[in-house]
Motif scaffolding. Sequence first.
Motif, short mmCIF file in Angstrom:
data_model
loop_
_atom_site.label_atom_id
_atom_site.label_comp_id
_atom_site.label_asym_id
_atom_site.label_seq_id
_atom_site.Cartn_x
_atom_site.Cartn_y
_atom_site.Cartn_z
N VAL A 1 0.86 -1.18 0.00
CA VAL A 1 0.00 0.00 0.00
C VAL A 1 0.90 1.23 0.00
CG1 VAL A 1 -1.73 1.33 1.26
CG2 VAL A 1 -1.85 -1.17 1.25
N SER A 2 0.82 2.01 -1.06
CA SER A 2 1.61 3.24 -1.15
C SER A 2 0.84 4.22 -2.02
CB SER A 2 2.98 2.96 -1.76
OG SER A 2 2.88 2.70 -3.16
N SER A 3 1.46 5.34 -2.32
CA SER A 3 0.80 6.32 -3.18
C SER A 3 0.81 5.89 -4.64
CB SER A 3 1.49 7.69 -3.04
OG SER A 3 2.84 7.59 -3.46
N ARG A 4 1.56 4.84 -4.96
CA ARG A 4 1.64 4.38 -6.35
C ARG A 4 1.13 2.96 -6.54
NH1 ARG A 4 6.24 6.71 -4.93
NH2 ARG A 4 7.31 4.72 -4.71
N VAL A 5 1.38 2.09 -5.59
CA VAL A 5 1.04 0.68 -5.75
C VAL A 5 0.03 0.25 -4.69
CG1 VAL A 5 1.92 -1.69 -5.66
CG2 VAL A 5 3.27 0.11 -6.78
N GLU B 1 6.21 5.40 -13.43
CA GLU B 1 7.39 4.56 -13.63
C GLU B 1 7.07 3.12 -13.22
OE1 GLU B 1 10.13 5.60 -14.98
OE2 GLU B 1 9.57 7.74 -15.02
N PRO B 2 7.78 2.15 -13.79
CA PRO B 2 7.60 0.76 -13.34
C PRO B 2 7.91 0.63 -11.86
CG PRO B 2 8.81 0.82 -15.41
CD PRO B 2 8.73 2.24 -14.92
N GLU B 3 7.20 -0.28 -11.19
CA GLU B 3 7.37 -0.46 -9.76
C GLU B 3 7.63 -1.93 -9.44
OE1 GLU B 3 7.35 1.57 -7.13
OE2 GLU B 3 6.92 3.45 -8.17
N ALA B 4 8.62 -2.18 -8.57
CA ALA B 4 8.88 -3.55 -8.13
C ALA B 4 7.74 -4.04 -7.25
CB ALA B 4 10.20 -3.60 -7.37
N GLY C 1 10.79 -8.21 -12.20
CA GLY C 1 9.63 -8.31 -11.34
C GLY C 1 8.92 -6.99 -11.13
N LYS C 2 9.03 -6.10 -12.12
CA LYS C 2 8.40 -4.80 -12.01
C LYS C 2 7.11 -4.75 -12.81
CE LYS C 2 12.50 -1.98 -11.01
NZ LYS C 2 13.26 -0.78 -11.43
N LEU C 3 6.12 -4.04 -12.26
CA LEU C 3 4.85 -3.82 -12.94
C LEU C 3 4.97 -2.52 -13.72
CD1 LEU C 3 1.86 -4.58 -13.39
CD2 LEU C 3 1.33 -3.37 -11.27
N PRO C 4 4.61 -2.53 -15.02
CA PRO C 4 4.72 -1.30 -15.82
C PRO C 4 3.89 -0.16 -15.25
CG PRO C 4 4.33 -3.22 -17.22
CD PRO C 4 4.15 -3.67 -15.81
N SER C 5 4.24 1.06 -15.66
CA SER C 5 3.48 2.23 -15.24
C SER C 5 2.04 2.10 -15.73
CB SER C 5 4.10 3.51 -15.81
OG SER C 5 4.12 3.46 -17.23
#
Length: 619
Positions: A554-558, A579-582, A601-605
């Motif tokens: 849980v964050s401001s992006r994911v 940006e992509p996120e791990a 293991g990153k999810l695209p933007s």
Amino acid sequence: MAIYDSAADKTPFGAARVGEENLFTLRLPKTGGFSSPRLILCLSDQWTQSLTVPMAFEGAEPSCNRYTARYTFEEPGLFFYSFEAEQDGKPFPIRRGPDTRSSDGDPFGELWQLTVYDTPFGAAPPIAGGLYYQIFPDRFYRSGAPKEGVPADRTFHGEWGGLPDYEPNAQGKITNSDYYGGDLRGITEKLGYLESLGVTCLYLNPIFEAHSNHRYNTADYKKVDPLLGTEEDFTELCREAHRRGIRVVLDGVFSHTGSDSVYFNREGRYPGPGACDSVESPYFPWYDFFRYPDSYSCWWNFDTLPNVKETEPSFLEFICGENGVLRFWMDRGADGFRLDVADELPDEFLDALARCVKSRGSDKLLIGEVWEDASNKVAYGARRRYLLGGQLDAVMNYPFRDAVLGFVRDGDGDGLYRTVLSILEHYPPGAVSCLMNSLSTHDVERAVTALAAEPLNGRDRAFQASHHFLPLDIYRRGRELLKLAYGLLYFLPGVPCLYYGDEAGLSGYRDPFNRCPYPWGHEDAELLEFFRALGNIRAQNPVLKDGSFTAVQVSSRVFSFVRQGGGKALFIAVNRGAEPEALLLPGPVEKVWLGSLSGEGKLPSSGIFAASLQMDAAQ
């Protein structure tokens, strides 16, 4: 300090059934002089009547001692609780912080809520795990079938498309009297399309005869509006929908009627006698006149919507009796009702509605329009008991709408997490399993507009009309955000409700711009396929029916979480960032349903990922 988290330290988590034992576990530091912990229970709205339950020592952990209390509730109700201990001989309050965890020593902190419910009607209706689809009947599809008895004072759009009328007429009034001609046969003709989306339940905005395009000003409860077709058309729609495994829920508008109705007849359209024609009318007792006949109680002061007295015996019998409105439509195929402005319907009336609807089977559905947390709602000075048993199956879940849009648009991941956990903690599991989770409805901005367009901020209809069609770059951005928002909604607890046309790319601010015709032949094909994919995933993953919810990131992006149950686990992740996120994977992936990850293991933007997990490793 003291440790208590209602998400982990209460069994069962959240709401409890009458007669079910509740176990509370509290941890106190070994240092600090703590002793004699107790559970403090308060019945809703009776704050001076608390019950103290001593807690027993259960064992020692490295830095704290563990205490438990057990309590069984014998009656349904809304309870609140906290804890208290002694610290060096003085009371030490332990109350709730901003989420499910304790915040020590604050005597003015919040209490935890505990909903205790009964289940008089048995299991939750079979919508659990399915998909609602909301239709505004005049704007979905017109069959072209000839109609009889259509009033002459209606105006029609020659073309299917464009903006509805939104400016006042010559008298300065908004009449909502323009029509596109969508009808029941049109819905029947499109059942194959709805089936391709994975729809399992249609929710139809009002279909009863009424003299506006929205039909919330009922003129005759036992007649289909002639522009929509006939009673036989409705029966055929239900028959064909049921053949495809799709249920049909009607909008029940029972807090008021139209002034232009069989019952009130202010405009003199009907032979009468309506309540406005004579005090001898059988309908006169339904209404509350201040000065007869031109001053009366109205819904939100609209004189075209006279309020009814729901508990007036003749009205109660008319709606809920053996030959009443509810049974009339269920006998013709309706599978339940969504109750307009449920918080304006008194408990006695809701009790009667529920008994009547469930007399046709526990599978019949009763959903209430409640915009807030329905478990603790106070309306018109009374604490409501919608979900305690004997009234509603579930409600329209507007808190999820606000929280999902708040995360996808603004990055408020904490707000989304707190909202989801709060609803899961407060609502009975049966209610959660059939919650109507919407992002768009006929009452709010369409989701793509809410996500990407300029905020409305109270601007007028002229602004809404001139900004209705989004510039291509803004629409494309909105489409990606819409995918993320619906991706979350389809996998969160409850049942997603797709508002007609969202899947095709319709935009729009408030009424009437959120009620434009479905763009047949001009759909956003990419978006449509995305929604078909979401529907397919829901259909093939029964864990979404009532599986548990566990947040992972849980964050401001994911925002990511696991739904688990019945030996299955489904992992969902959304990245709203640029940006992509791990991703933190909670276990090895067994099957990818949606999206993809990079080699790192990153999810695209602006990406969404859905995958089944290997249960032996995930546990």
